[in-house]
Design a protein around this motif. Structure first.
Motif, mmCIF file in Angstrom:
data_model
loop_
_atom_site.group_PDB
_atom_site.id
_atom_site.type_symbol
_atom_site.label_atom_id
_atom_site.label_comp_id
_atom_site.label_asym_id
_atom_site.label_seq_id
_atom_site.Cartn_x
_atom_site.Cartn_y
_atom_site.Cartn_z
ATOM 1 N N UNK B 87 0.836 -1.208 0.000
ATOM 2 C CA UNK B 87 0.000 0.000 0.000
ATOM 3 C C UNK B 87 0.870 1.257 0.000
ATOM 4 N N UNK B 88 0.479 2.206 -0.845
ATOM 5 C CA UNK B 88 1.146 3.505 -0.845
ATOM 6 C C UNK B 88 0.144 4.566 -0.420
ATOM 7 N N UNK B 159 4.992 7.043 -3.041
ATOM 8 C CA UNK B 159 3.968 6.000 -2.959
ATOM 9 C C UNK B 159 4.152 4.962 -4.068
ATOM 10 N N UNK B 160 4.636 5.430 -5.238
ATOM 11 C CA UNK B 160 4.723 4.530 -6.395
ATOM 12 C C UNK B 160 5.994 3.685 -6.444
ATOM 13 N N UNK B 161 7.064 4.201 -5.856
ATOM 14 C CA UNK B 161 8.381 3.600 -6.089
ATOM 15 C C UNK B 161 8.458 2.127 -5.679
ATOM 16 N N UNK B 168 -3.556 4.827 -1.939
ATOM 17 C CA UNK B 168 -4.680 5.573 -1.361
ATOM 18 C C UNK B 168 -4.287 7.035 -1.288
ATOM 19 N N UNK B 169 -5.127 7.883 -1.845
ATOM 20 C CA UNK B 169 -4.801 9.309 -1.859
ATOM 21 C C UNK B 169 -5.929 10.072 -1.180
ATOM 22 N N UNK B 201 -9.092 7.391 -4.440
ATOM 23 C CA UNK B 201 -9.001 8.758 -3.931
ATOM 24 C C UNK B 201 -10.151 9.036 -2.974
ATOM 25 N N UNK B 202 -9.907 9.926 -2.064
ATOM 26 C CA UNK B 202 -11.004 10.488 -1.284
ATOM 27 C C UNK B 202 -10.910 11.978 -1.578
#
Lengths: 414, 230
Positions: B87-88, B159-161, B168-169, B201-202
């Motif tokens: 999870x990022x 978050x992606x690396x 989750x953003x 996303x939220x």
């Protein structure tokens, strides 16, 4: 590695705060190193002055004689003995043996003019005395005792009390057998100035033959056999070994430390006091570290939440805080050790004069000169590690408090 | 099997008489590679839902299965392990580590994920991701030397690396101007397409909703609308 990087960089985030706490810890370290150096120096000089002029590494006598000597009672010649070859051979067989000399210590009153002063006459064997004691090296006037001449050697302080010079007359009232005083008179042959105040004032040295014959003892009589070893550190263990060998002979052996219980207690009290003050300093430092860590945990609560969200465990977050605290401890310890080394260098090179503060001689400490510090590399290592350990220990509670924060609350700074 | 399965999930905050029912029996499935947005008014339960999906919190009732693992049954360390690898997170206020540079922030995430052990590969990967988010020439700057948009790009790169399955953003564009928001969203959409990473996303931001291929509206702790777009 990254946790270490974060911890080290966190140290620089609030430089003022880090420096303040590190300074308190550094102060504790400097104080400890100064006191430790001073105590080591004082005790080293004290025991050297004791061993070189008063009581050497090991002394052999009867138990009754030791008891009287320890109680500062009159030393009658009744406890004297003639050292036989078996005893001397056992002493010579002690590990690290260097030399021995028999002495006959007798209580007496020293008189010159109309005054009297209680002293201890140490009747010596001139041939071997110099191998055990260094008194002869501190002659400031006249000659040291040679052969069986009746002249005495006195300390500069005793000479000062009676305003005596080499060649002046004296009278000694020796406490002879059955308590009867024995009068002995002669001239002052030499004056010494040793760095042991007690020996400068209260001891009169003379050859054994005239003293023994004055109190009607065999000229080979002694009531103590003084033994010098190669190394002071061997004294306690070798005194025990010798003591066991002498069981049943009526003689006992003891080290200079047993003979100087007061000084040993003083040493223990000195160190206790040092550690107590060190503990106070470190307590202040530890409270400072706790406050710094609590503040850091509050300031960085969102960061902690983020780290937990990224998957760091509580243990890893604790490590960040602990490493940071260890860093504060290491900085404080390193600064303290550096400045402490400068202090110890000055203490060792120039020493300090205690004259203005207190009369050590009057306290029973055999030091008449300046007090010099001593290097002890092990102390530097111990105090550095100790300060880091205290810093780490102080950080544990705030570190766990920070690490246990709920990640959701932490991220939202609740 | 869906990446995320939620069944009758409830979340209650508080104790005794002072209780808040934040989620009331939420059922939701998210497939791998989705680009979904959860929206709704403040206090509707968006952040609570994201916290449960992100294994930051445990449900009071029902089950949350992520990648087949039921998070309600997992220990703190197991949850940390799940977040570490799969999870990022991207937050509204970036939450970068201020004492680390952009490069180090991203490398830190990769290091703790323990997915790539080779130093060279790790360096290459970090540089590559930072270039892809447009920070190739700013990677050695600290967060305080970057603009809001640049910080959010670092957060996206971070978050992606580690190539997580889910990102989750939470309100990722709330602190950004519209142009920067669009740039950041474009980057995330590109990553979603290229790496098949699932994004949830939220948000309140209509622009984010424009980009989303699935819209989940949440009201009073329940999903009131679930709309898929082509």
């Amino acid at each position: 590695m990254y946790l270490l990087t974060i911890a080290l960089r966190n140290l620089l985030r609030r430089r003022g705060r880090t420096f303040l706490i590190a300074s308190i810890l550094a102060l504790a370290v400097i104080f400890f190193l100064f006191m430790e150096s001073l105590m080591s120096g004082v005790m080293d000089t004290t025991f050297s002055n004791l061993v070189d002029f008063e009581t050497p590494h090991i002394e052999v006598a009867t138990g009754e004689f030791f008891a009287r000597a320890d109680d500062d009672q009159v030393l009658p010649p009744g406890e004297s003995f003639i050292p036989d070859e078996t005893v001397l051979a056992e002493i010579r067989a002690v590990e690290g043996f260097s030399a021995l000399t028999p002495v006959l210590d007798i209580s007496a009153d020293f008189a010159a003019g109309k005054y009297e002063f209680p002293v201890m006459v140490r009747a010596i064997d001139p041939g071997t005395f110099g191998e055990v004691f260094k008194t002869g090296d501190y002659l400031v006037g006249g000659d040291f005792i040679e052969g069986d001449e009746p002249g005495v050697v006195i300390g500069e302080q005793l000479a000062g009390v009676f305003d005596l010079e080499v060649g002046d007359s004296y009278v000694l009232h020796l406490h002879g057998q059955r308590g009867a005083p024995v009068k002995l008179q002669g001239q002052v042959a030499g004056i010494v100035s040793v760095p042991n105040p007690d020996m400068n004032l209260r001891v009169v040295l003379m050859a054994r033959e005239p003293a023994a014959s004055a109190i009607r003892l065999d000229e080979a009589s002694a009531n103590r056999i003084m033994v010098r070893l190669e190394n002071r550190d061997q004294a306690v263990s070798q005194a025990e070994v010798l003591g066991r060998k002498m069981e049943g002979s009526g003689l006992e052996a003891r080290s200079y430390r047993e003979a100087a219980e007061f000084l040993v207690s003083l040493e223990a009290w000195g160190y206790l006091e040092t550690y107590f003050i060190l503990a106070l300093f470190l307590l202040v430092g530890a409270i400072g570290i706790i406050s710094v860590m609590v503040l850091a945990a509050i300031e960085r609560v969102k960061e902690i939440g983020m780290m937990k969200a990224m998957g760091l465990t509580e243990g890893e977050i604790v490590r960040v805080f602990v490493l940071e605290a260890a860093g504060v401890g290491a900085i404080g310890g390193a600064i303290g050790c550096l400045l402490g080394a400068v202090v110890v260098f000055f203490m060792e090179t120039y020493g300090i004069s205690m004259e203005a503060f207190l009369d050590l001689g009057a306290l029973g400490v055999p030091i008449a000169d300046r007090i010099y510090g001593a290097w002890n590399a092990f102390s530097f290592v111990v105090i550095f590690v100790f300060v880091v350990v205290v810093a780490v220990a102080a950080s544990l509670v705030p570190a766990y408090w920070a690490a246990r924060k709920d990640p959701v609350d932490a991220i939202q700074h609740r | 099997m869906a990446l995320l399965e939620m069944e009758r999930v409830e979340k209650i905050y508080g104790q005794g008489e002072v209780q808040v029912l934040a989620l009331r029996g939420v059922d939701l499935e998210i497939e791998e590679g989705e680009f979904a947005t959860v929206f709704g008014p403040s206090g509707s339960g968006k952040t609570t839902l994201l916290n449960l999906i992100g294994a930051l919190d445990k449900p009071t009732g029902g089950t949350v299965k992520l990648n087949g693992c039921e998070i309600g049954q997992m220990s703190k360390n197991e949850l940390a392990g799940l977040r570490r690898k799969d999870i990022g997170f991207i937050f509204q206020s970036y939450n970068l580590i201020p004492v680390l540079s952009a490069y180090e922030n991203v490398e830190f995430a990769l290091t703790i994920a323990r997915k790539d052990r080779s130093r060279e590969k790790k360096t290459q990967k970090v540089k590559d991701i930072l270039r892809r988010v447009g920070l190739g020439d700013m990677m050695h700057r600290r967060p305080n030397q970057l603009s809001g948009g640049q910080k959010q790009r670092v957060a996206v790169a971070r978050a992606l690396v580690k190539e997580p399955r889910l990102i989750l953003a939470d309100e990722p564009t709330a602190n950004l101007d519209s142009e920067t928001s669009r740039e950041v969203l474009e980057i995330m959409l590109r990553m979603n397409r290229e790496l098949n990473t699932t994004f949830i996303f939220s948000t309140h931001d209509p622009m984010v909703m424009e980009y989303a291929r699935r819209l989940l509206e949440i009201r009073d702790g329940m999903i009131s609308r679930d709309e898929r777009r082509s």
